[in-house]
Motif scaffolding. Structure first.
Motif, PDB file in Angstrom:
ATOM      1  N   GLY A   1       0.847  -1.104   0.022  1.00 20.00           N
ATOM      2  CA  GLY A   1       0.204  -0.042  -0.068  1.00 20.00           C
ATOM      3  C   GLY A   1       0.795   1.283   0.040  1.00 20.00           C
ATOM      4  N   ALA A   2       1.840   1.127   0.732  1.00 18.10           N
ATOM      5  CA  ALA A   2       2.890   2.378   0.799  1.00 18.10           C
ATOM      6  C   ALA A   2       3.465   2.596  -0.731  1.00 18.10           C
ATOM      7  CB  ALA A   2       3.795   2.264   1.787  1.00 18.10           C
ATOM      8  N   LEU A   3       3.955   1.657  -1.209  1.00 15.15           N
ATOM      9  CA  LEU A   3       4.494   1.665  -2.631  1.00 15.15           C
ATOM     10  C   LEU A   3       3.354   2.215  -3.568  1.00 15.15           C
ATOM     11  CD1 LEU A   3       6.761   1.207  -4.418  1.00 15.15           C
ATOM     12  CD2 LEU A   3       6.047  -0.938  -4.757  1.00 15.15           C
ATOM     13  N   ALA A   4       2.221   1.906  -3.570  1.00 13.43           N
ATOM     14  CA  ALA A   4       1.267   2.226  -4.541  1.00 13.43           C
ATOM     15  C   ALA A   4       0.562   3.648  -4.175  1.00 13.43           C
ATOM     16  CB  ALA A   4      -0.211   1.041  -4.509  1.00 13.43           C
ATOM     17  N   SER A   5       0.728   3.966  -2.914  1.00 13.59           N
ATOM     18  CA  SER A   5      -0.017   5.289  -2.524  1.00 13.59           C
ATOM     19  C   SER A   5       0.943   6.517  -2.328  1.00 13.59           C
ATOM     20  CB  SER A   5      -0.750   5.088  -1.289  1.00 13.59           C
ATOM     21  OG  SER A   5      -0.163   4.853  -0.266  1.00 13.59           O
ATOM     22  N   GLY A   6       2.179   6.292  -2.115  1.00 15.98           N
ATOM     23  CA  GLY A   6       3.135   7.061  -1.446  1.00 15.98           C
ATOM     24  C   GLY A   6       3.117   7.574  -0.261  1.00 15.98           C
ATOM     25  N   LEU A   7       2.301   6.815   0.591  1.00 17.98           N
ATOM     26  CA  LEU A   7       2.236   6.864   1.932  1.00 17.98           C
ATOM     27  C   LEU A   7       3.209   6.151   2.606  1.00 17.98           C
ATOM     28  CD1 LEU A   7      -1.769   7.184   2.557  1.00 17.98           C
ATOM     29  CD2 LEU A   7      -0.451   9.118   2.655  1.00 17.98           C
ATOM     30  N   PRO A   8       3.486   6.690   3.881  1.00 15.58           N
ATOM     31  CA  PRO A   8       4.487   5.738   4.653  1.00 15.58           C
ATOM     32  C   PRO A   8       3.764   4.544   5.320  1.00 15.58           C
ATOM     33  CG  PRO A   8       3.787   7.608   5.996  1.00 15.58           C
ATOM     34  CD  PRO A   8       3.303   7.885   4.748  1.00 15.58           C
ATOM     35  N   ALA A   9       4.407   3.293   5.366  1.00 11.83           N
ATOM     36  CA  ALA A   9       3.800   2.143   5.834  1.00 11.83           C
ATOM     37  C   ALA A   9       3.794   2.615   7.278  1.00 11.83           C
ATOM     38  CB  ALA A   9       5.096   1.167   5.946  1.00 11.83           C
ATOM     39  N   TYR A  10       2.584   2.013   7.631  1.00  8.19           N
ATOM     40  CA  TYR A  10       2.014   2.313   9.326  1.00  8.19           C
ATOM     41  C   TYR A  10       1.267   0.816   9.765  1.00  8.19           C
ATOM     42  CZ  TYR A  10      -0.269   4.529  13.187  1.00  8.19           C
ATOM     43  OH  TYR A  10      -0.892   5.123  14.260  1.00  8.19           O
ATOM     44  N   SER A  11       1.393   0.563  10.980  1.00  5.90           N
ATOM     45  CA  SER A  11       0.980  -0.955  11.458  1.00  5.90           C
ATOM     46  C   SER A  11       0.477  -0.469  12.917  1.00  5.90           C
ATOM     47  CB  SER A  11       1.723  -2.063  11.485  1.00  5.90           C
ATOM     48  OG  SER A  11       3.154  -1.684  12.338  1.00  5.90           O
ATOM     49  N   ALA A  12       0.923   0.686  13.589  1.00  2.00           N
ATOM     50  CA  ALA A  12       0.560   0.976  14.854  1.00  2.00           C
ATOM     51  C   ALA A  12      -1.176   0.821  15.119  1.00  2.00           C
ATOM     52  CB  ALA A  12       0.936   2.289  15.461  1.00  2.00           C
ATOM     53  N   ALA A  13      -1.786   1.120  14.243  1.00  2.00           N
ATOM     54  CA  ALA A  13      -3.442   1.151  14.453  1.00  2.00           C
ATOM     55  C   ALA A  13      -4.039  -0.444  14.834  1.00  2.00           C
ATOM     56  CB  ALA A  13      -4.023   1.753  13.345  1.00  2.00           C
TER      57      ALA A  13
ATOM     58  N   ASP B   1      -3.195   8.828  14.178  1.00  2.00           N
ATOM     59  CA  ASP B   1      -1.873   8.982  13.694  1.00  2.00           C
ATOM     60  C   ASP B   1      -1.770   8.244  12.361  1.00  2.00           C
ATOM     61  OD1 ASP B   1      -1.196  10.528  15.833  1.00  2.00           O
ATOM     62  OD2 ASP B   1      -0.757   8.452  17.147  1.00  2.00           O
ATOM     63  N   SER B   2      -2.537   7.495  12.000  1.00  2.00           N
ATOM     64  CA  SER B   2      -2.488   6.670  10.505  1.00  2.00           C
ATOM     65  C   SER B   2      -2.431   7.919   9.634  1.00  2.00           C
ATOM     66  CB  SER B   2      -3.542   5.863  10.403  1.00  2.00           C
ATOM     67  OG  SER B   2      -3.856   5.488   9.017  1.00  2.00           O
ATOM     68  N   PRO B   3      -1.350   7.258   8.354  1.00  2.00           N
ATOM     69  CA  PRO B   3      -1.216   8.268   7.333  1.00  2.00           C
ATOM     70  C   PRO B   3      -2.617   8.644   6.593  1.00  2.00           C
ATOM     71  CG  PRO B   3       0.586   6.832   7.488  1.00  2.00           C
ATOM     72  CD  PRO B   3      -0.610   6.211   8.415  1.00  2.00           C
ATOM     73  N   VAL B   4      -3.568   7.557   6.495  1.00  2.00           N
ATOM     74  CA  VAL B   4      -4.768   7.676   6.031  1.00  2.00           C
ATOM     75  C   VAL B   4      -5.598   8.992   6.489  1.00  2.00           C
ATOM     76  CG1 VAL B   4      -6.986   6.944   5.907  1.00  2.00           C
ATOM     77  CG2 VAL B   4      -4.974   5.355   5.603  1.00  2.00           C
ATOM     78  N   VAL B   5      -5.179   9.388   8.039  1.00  2.00           N
ATOM     79  CA  VAL B   5      -5.860  10.406   8.552  1.00  2.00           C
ATOM     80  C   VAL B   5      -4.788  11.422   8.605  1.00  2.00           C
ATOM     81  CG1 VAL B   5      -6.879  11.283  10.792  1.00  2.00           C
ATOM     82  CG2 VAL B   5      -7.534   9.061   9.893  1.00  2.00           C
ATOM     83  N   SER B   6      -3.671  11.435   9.174  1.00  2.00           N
ATOM     84  CA  SER B   6      -2.868  12.506   9.433  1.00  2.00           C
ATOM     85  C   SER B   6      -2.127  13.075   8.253  1.00  2.00           C
ATOM     86  CB  SER B   6      -1.822  12.079  10.389  1.00  2.00           C
ATOM     87  OG  SER B   6      -0.995  10.856   9.749  1.00  2.00           O
ATOM     88  N   ILE B   7      -1.916  12.334   7.243  1.00  2.00           N
ATOM     89  CA  ILE B   7      -1.253  13.047   6.025  1.00  2.00           C
ATOM     90  C   ILE B   7      -2.444  13.326   5.033  1.00  2.00           C
ATOM     91  CG2 ILE B   7       0.087  12.633   4.299  1.00  2.00           C
ATOM     92  CD1 ILE B   7       2.008  11.032   6.340  1.00  2.00           C
ATOM     93  N   ALA B   8      -3.144  12.294   4.593  1.00  2.00           N
ATOM     94  CA  ALA B   8      -4.230  12.241   3.589  1.00  2.00           C
ATOM     95  C   ALA B   8      -5.530  12.830   4.036  1.00  2.00           C
ATOM     96  CB  ALA B   8      -4.395  10.906   2.966  1.00  2.00           C
TER      97      ALA B   8
END
Length: 280
Positions: free
Chosen positions: A201-213, A257-264
């Motif tokens: 997903g990080a490669l496809a979207s450009g968002l950083p990988a994230y797993s804490a959620a 804190d997920s990039p889906v929320v905090s960045i996008a």
């Protein structure tokens, strides 16, 4: 608009669920209110993009057994309410979660690149208690409710616990106002499904990988909404009425804190709706 978009928007449009206020519940053992409106909601939960969607709503009682829709969920109270002042609530709830299930509904290109999520079917129950005649009149109503549901089709394959406190006060037979506060507590698989970003997903979207959620369960969000209604017939217990809602919710913890929320997207989630209902 497809049926997924219509039902997804319904989660924000709780104004019509208050369409039959407390003083009407005392008098009528059989009643039905049907409503439709337009809601402005985030593109997905945690998004900073918004869209306008049509929304249906339904509420009523049959032989003092109440039922209502709350967005894409149906609640059925198995304990009859005959207007004694205290309303004990217990019954089943079933709903459908369409969050990120259609690429067309996701405006952010990075989140869209993460792919669609399957539709979740959430089934469970709720328990609560309500009191009529609390603060401002013999007909205002305060209720506390907790719903617990679990996905039964293997989408997020987790559970959602939703505590809520709601207060409604009729200003007259023609108008009412309401205030509600609620939160969502979710299991770790829920966070993993909607808020983690894996390597692909990080490669496809450009968002950083994230797993804490996905590491633990926790509170995903807390929100507040204000509703109001005005009868066009002069009496909210029958005929046509107009309704409006404004709401705010805040994403919390690892989900925020997920990039889906905090960045996008954004931790701050706003919503609004207007609609019309008819009470038979």
């Amino acid at each position: 608009m497809n049926h997924r978009q219509i039902l997804a928007a319904g989660i924000a449009f709780v104004a019509l669920s208050a369409v039959h206020p407390a003083f009407a519940q005392v008098e009528d053992s059989n009643v039905l209110t049907v409503g439709v409106g337009a809601a402005v909601i985030p593109s997905y939960e945690g998004s900073d993009d918004y869209r306008v969607i049509p929304v249906p709503q339904l509420r009523g009682k049959v032989s003092d057994f109440a039922f209502w829709t709350r967005g894409p969920s149906l609640y059925i109270d198995a304990i009859p309410n005959r207007g004694e002042g205290i309303d004990f609530q217990l019954g089943p709830v079933a709903g459908v979660r369409f969050d990120r299930s259609s690429r067309k509904s996701i405006k952010d290109a990075a989140v869209r690149a993460l792919g669609e999520r399957d539709v979740a079917v959430e089934v469970g129950g709720f328990v609560g208690i309500g009191k009529t005649g609390v603060l401002t009149s013999d007909y205002d109503n305060l209720s506390v409710r907790v719903a617990i549901t679990k996905d039964v089709v293997g989408a997020h394959d987790s559970y959602v616990v939703t505590p809520a406190i709601e207060y409604f006060a009729p200003l007259s037979t023609r108008s009412f106002v309401g205030l509600g506060v609620s939160a969502d507590y979710v299991g770790k698989k829920y966070g993993r499904y909607y808020y983690d970003v894996d390597a692909a997903g990080a490669l496809a979207s450009g968002l950083p990988a994230y797993s804490a959620a996905g590491d633990s369960s926790g509170f995903k969000k807390v929100g507040v909404n204000l509703t109001g209604g005005l009868s066009l017939s002069g009496d909210l217990r029958k005929g046509w009425a107009l309704f409006a809602l404004g709401g705010y919710s805040r994403m919390l913890g690892d989900y925020a804190d997920s990039p889906v929320v905090s960045i996008a997207g954004s931790k701050n989630q706003w919503m609004g709706a207007v609609g019309v209902g008819y009470t038979f």
